[in-house]
Write a protein that holds these residues in place. Structure first.
Motif, PDB file in Angstrom:
ATOM      1  N   LEU A   2     -59.545 -58.294  93.779  1.00 16.57           N
ATOM      2  CA  LEU A   2     -58.470 -58.164  92.818  1.00 16.57           C
ATOM      3  C   LEU A   2     -57.850 -56.769  92.871  1.00 16.57           C
ATOM      4  O   LEU A   2     -56.630 -56.617  92.827  1.00 16.57           O
ATOM      5  CB  LEU A   2     -58.984 -58.457  91.410  1.00 16.57           C
ATOM      6  CG  LEU A   2     -57.952 -58.490  90.293  1.00 16.57           C
ATOM      7  CD1 LEU A   2     -56.929 -59.577  90.552  1.00 16.57           C
ATOM      8  CD2 LEU A   2     -58.625 -58.720  88.964  1.00 16.57           C
ATOM      9  N   ALA A   3     -58.658 -55.751  92.999  1.00 17.83           N
ATOM     10  CA  ALA A   3     -58.157 -54.374  93.058  1.00 17.83           C
ATOM     11  C   ALA A   3     -57.316 -54.155  94.314  1.00 17.83           C
ATOM     12  O   ALA A   3     -56.310 -53.451  94.270  1.00 17.83           O
ATOM     13  CB  ALA A   3     -59.318 -53.398  93.026  1.00 17.83           C
ATOM     14  N   HIS A   5     -55.420 -56.289  95.834  1.00 17.14           N
ATOM     15  CA  HIS A   5     -54.102 -56.885  95.623  1.00 17.14           C
ATOM     16  C   HIS A   5     -53.248 -56.028  94.688  1.00 17.14           C
ATOM     17  O   HIS A   5     -52.039 -55.900  94.892  1.00 17.14           O
ATOM     18  CB  HIS A   5     -54.229 -58.306  95.066  1.00 17.14           C
ATOM     19  CG  HIS A   5     -54.774 -59.280  96.068  1.00 17.14           C
ATOM     20  ND1 HIS A   5     -54.091 -59.639  97.208  1.00 17.14           N
ATOM     21  CD2 HIS A   5     -55.942 -59.952  96.110  1.00 17.14           C
ATOM     22  CE1 HIS A   5     -54.814 -60.487  97.899  1.00 17.14           C
ATOM     23  NE2 HIS A   5     -55.956 -60.699  97.263  1.00 17.14           N
ATOM     24  N   LYS A   6     -53.870 -55.434  93.689  1.00 19.97           N
ATOM     25  CA  LYS A   6     -53.125 -54.571  92.775  1.00 19.97           C
ATOM     26  C   LYS A   6     -52.598 -53.336  93.493  1.00 19.97           C
ATOM     27  O   LYS A   6     -51.468 -52.912  93.280  1.00 19.97           O
ATOM     28  CB  LYS A   6     -54.000 -54.161  91.593  1.00 19.97           C
ATOM     29  CG  LYS A   6     -54.227 -55.261  90.593  1.00 19.97           C
ATOM     30  CD  LYS A   6     -55.010 -54.758  89.407  1.00 19.97           C
ATOM     31  CE  LYS A   6     -55.233 -55.867  88.403  1.00 19.97           C
ATOM     32  NZ  LYS A   6     -55.959 -55.399  87.220  1.00 19.97           N
ATOM     33  N   ILE A   7     -53.433 -52.761  94.354  1.00 22.56           N
ATOM     34  CA  ILE A   7     -53.020 -51.580  95.112  1.00 22.56           C
ATOM     35  C   ILE A   7     -51.884 -51.937  96.058  1.00 22.56           C
ATOM     36  O   ILE A   7     -50.892 -51.218  96.164  1.00 22.56           O
ATOM     37  CB  ILE A   7     -54.208 -50.974  95.877  1.00 22.56           C
ATOM     38  CG1 ILE A   7     -55.212 -50.390  94.884  1.00 22.56           C
ATOM     39  CG2 ILE A   7     -53.740 -49.910  96.854  1.00 22.56           C
ATOM     40  CD1 ILE A   7     -56.505 -49.952  95.511  1.00 22.56           C
ATOM     41  N   ARG A   9     -49.725 -54.333  95.735  1.00 23.68           N
ATOM     42  CA  ARG A   9     -48.519 -54.570  94.934  1.00 23.68           C
ATOM     43  C   ARG A   9     -47.881 -53.254  94.503  1.00 23.68           C
ATOM     44  O   ARG A   9     -46.659 -53.103  94.538  1.00 23.68           O
ATOM     45  CB  ARG A   9     -48.871 -55.421  93.715  1.00 23.68           C
ATOM     46  CG  ARG A   9     -47.814 -56.450  93.406  1.00 23.68           C
ATOM     47  CD  ARG A   9     -48.297 -57.485  92.446  1.00 23.68           C
ATOM     48  NE  ARG A   9     -47.896 -57.064  91.108  1.00 23.68           N
ATOM     49  CZ  ARG A   9     -48.575 -57.281  90.011  1.00 23.68           C
ATOM     50  NH1 ARG A   9     -49.707 -57.937  90.070  1.00 23.68           N
ATOM     51  NH2 ARG A   9     -48.127 -56.879  88.860  1.00 23.68           N
ATOM     52  N   LEU A  10     -48.711 -52.299  94.125  1.00 23.45           N
ATOM     53  CA  LEU A  10     -48.214 -50.994  93.717  1.00 23.45           C
ATOM     54  C   LEU A  10     -47.525 -50.290  94.892  1.00 23.45           C
ATOM     55  O   LEU A  10     -46.458 -49.693  94.725  1.00 23.45           O
ATOM     56  CB  LEU A  10     -49.362 -50.139  93.190  1.00 23.45           C
ATOM     57  CG  LEU A  10     -49.002 -48.750  92.691  1.00 23.45           C
ATOM     58  CD1 LEU A  10     -48.140 -48.858  91.436  1.00 23.45           C
ATOM     59  CD2 LEU A  10     -50.257 -47.959  92.401  1.00 23.45           C
TER      60      LEU A  10
END
Length: 69
Positions: A2-3, A5-7, A9-10
Motif C-alpha cells: 500500500l505504501a 502505491h501511495k509513493i 501516486r505522489l
C-alpha cells in the motif's frame, strides 16, 4: 504494498514528467540541500554546530601531523 502505491501516486503528481523527466525533482533536492546546509550552520546541538566540530577535528588532525614531523 500500500505504501509503495501511495509513493508512486505522489511522484506522479509532480508536474513536468513529459518535458523534464527525472530532472523535475531537481528543485526539491536543491531546496533540501540548502535546508540541510542552513541546519548544519545555524542549529546548535548541545553547545556546538556541525562546523564547530569540523573545525576542531581539522585542527586536531593538523596538530597530530605537526607532531609527527
Amino acid at each position: 504494498m500500500l505504501a509503495k502505491h501511495k509513493i508512486r501516486r505522489l511522484l506522479l503528481m509532480v508536474p513536468g514528467k513529459k518535458r523534464f523527466g527525472v530532472y523535475r525533482f531537481l528543485p526539491f533536492f536543491f531546496v533540501l540541500g540548502g535546508a540541510m546546509e542552513w541546519f548544519m550552520i545555524n542549529v546548535r546541538i548541545g553547545k556546538e554546530t556541525f562546523y564547530d566540530v569540523y573545525r576542531r577535528k581539522q585542527s586536531e588532525r593538523q596538530q597530530e601531523q605537526n607532531l609527527e614531523k
